[in-house]
Design an enzyme around this catalytic site. Structure first.
Site, PDB file in Angstrom:
ATOM      1  N   LYS A 193       0.865  -1.187   0.000  1.00 35.02           N
ATOM      2  CA  LYS A 193       0.000   0.000   0.000  1.00 35.02           C
ATOM      3  C   LYS A 193       0.895   1.227   0.000  1.00 35.02           C
ATOM      4  CE  LYS A 193      -3.018   2.227   3.412  1.00 35.02           C
ATOM      5  NZ  LYS A 193      -3.442   3.348   2.631  1.00 35.02           N
ATOM      6  N   ALA A 223       5.228   8.476   1.016  1.00 34.38           N
ATOM      7  CA  ALA A 223       5.526   7.701  -0.190  1.00 34.38           C
ATOM      8  C   ALA A 223       6.908   7.047  -0.092  1.00 34.38           C
ATOM      9  CB  ALA A 223       5.473   8.629  -1.403  1.00 34.38           C
ATOM     10  N   ASN A 224       7.068   5.955  -0.811  1.00 34.27           N
ATOM     11  CA  ASN A 224       8.355   5.243  -0.917  1.00 34.27           C
ATOM     12  C   ASN A 224       8.923   4.795   0.426  1.00 34.27           C
ATOM     13  OD1 ASN A 224       8.324   5.702  -3.727  1.00 34.27           O
ATOM     14  ND2 ASN A 224       9.089   7.787  -3.353  1.00 34.27           N
ATOM     15  N   ARG A 225       8.032   4.563   1.379  1.00 34.99           N
ATOM     16  CA  ARG A 225       8.435   4.124   2.728  1.00 34.99           C
ATOM     17  C   ARG A 225       9.307   5.152   3.455  1.00 34.99           C
ATOM     18  NH1 ARG A 225       4.627   1.632   1.517  1.00 34.99           N
ATOM     19  NH2 ARG A 225       4.397  -0.617   1.464  1.00 34.99           N
ATOM     20  N   MET A 226       9.307   6.395   2.955  1.00 34.32           N
ATOM     21  CA  MET A 226      10.084   7.450   3.622  1.00 34.32           C
ATOM     22  C   MET A 226       9.165   8.201   4.588  1.00 34.32           C
ATOM     23  SD  MET A 226      13.124   7.080   2.655  1.00 34.32           S
ATOM     24  CE  MET A 226      14.116   8.554   2.744  1.00 34.32           C
TER      25      MET A 226
END
Ligand SMILES: Cc1cc2nc3c(=O)[nH]c(=O)nc-3n(C[C@H](O)[C@H](O)[C@H](O)COP(=O)(O)O)c2cc1C
Length: 215
Positions: free
Chosen positions: A10, A191-194
């Site tokens: 997700k 976003a982007n696991r950041m």
């Protein structure tokens, strides 16, 4: 048995959390997030939180309870003082509570010390509960092994009989805990696991140190 969940993925994109914009006191940010989640109406029980205690067996244990109040001092929930969690807290009051509000892609993790609230506060809250819940507090020795469902149902029936037409008092072993926070971490999915992670830690001078953590 095997089920592969590696495709569960997700993207978290809804909000962001800037260190430059957070208040000095984490309870203020907790309140802001809580009011927002309440207003969004897309989480059924935003006050459901996981509380972990360190058990007498040396293992941590999590379970869900309901937050019933928060103030500048901390977080209050109600339970049976003789339950597994009650016994764990009596031995080690250090607990961790957490909230996951998936609708807002937010998590809050709070470490702190639990202490029993004043008896009159527990009385007041017990008084506000429906009779069924009051009777349940008497009929069930929370966390004890029971031989069958029937035993529980009979216990409730007997309790109903006992308190027929009389006021149901609060059991001495039932009441609230106040968790006074020492550290509160706010996690906002990005976003982007950041992800954004901002942690508040209470200093000896009672000021809160605010730091950003790597996701
Ligand atoms: C949504 C939800 C809310 C709950 N709220 C409470 C609560 O406020 N107080 C409580 O003692 N148990 C509550 N429980 C039950 C606890 O998760 C747990 O089963 C119980 O407190 C016994 O835990 P223990 O044996 O580890 O002490 C709730 C469970 C769920 C799923």
């Amino acid at each position: 048995m095997e089920k592969d969940l590696s495709n569960y993925r997700k993207a978290y994109i809804k909000k962001e959390l800037r260190k430059s914009e957070v208040p000095e006191n984490p309870m203020e940010l907790f309140q802001k997030w809580f009011y927002e989640i309440e207003a969004s109406n897309n989480i059924e029980e935003p006050n459901a939180m996981t509380i972990s205690t360190l058990g007498l067996d040396g293992f941590p244990k999590n379970r869900v309870v309901l937050l019933k109040k928060f103030t500048w001092e901390g977080f209050i929930f109600y339970t049976n003082y003789l339950s597994e969690k009650g016994k764990a807290i009596a031995l080690n009051p250090n607990v961790c509570i957490s909230f996951f509000w998936h609708g807002a892609e937010q998590q809050i993790i709070i470490k702190g010390k639990a202490e029993k609230v004043a008896e009159n506060l527990s009385d007041g809250y017990f008084e506000s509960r429906p009779d069924g819940s009051k009777l349940g507090a008497w009929a069930s020795n929370q966390s004890e092994v029971v031989s069958s469902r029937d035993t529980l149902d009979l216990s409730l029936k007997a309790t109903e009989e006992k308190y027929k037409n009389i006021e149901i008092p609060r059991p001495d072993n039932w009441g609230g805990y106040l968790i006074k926070p020492k550290s509160i971490e706010f996690w906002q999915g990005r976003a982007n696991r950041m992800h954004d992670r901002i942690r508040y830690e209470l200093q000896e001078n009672f000021e809160w140190k605010i730091e950003r953590l790597a996701p």
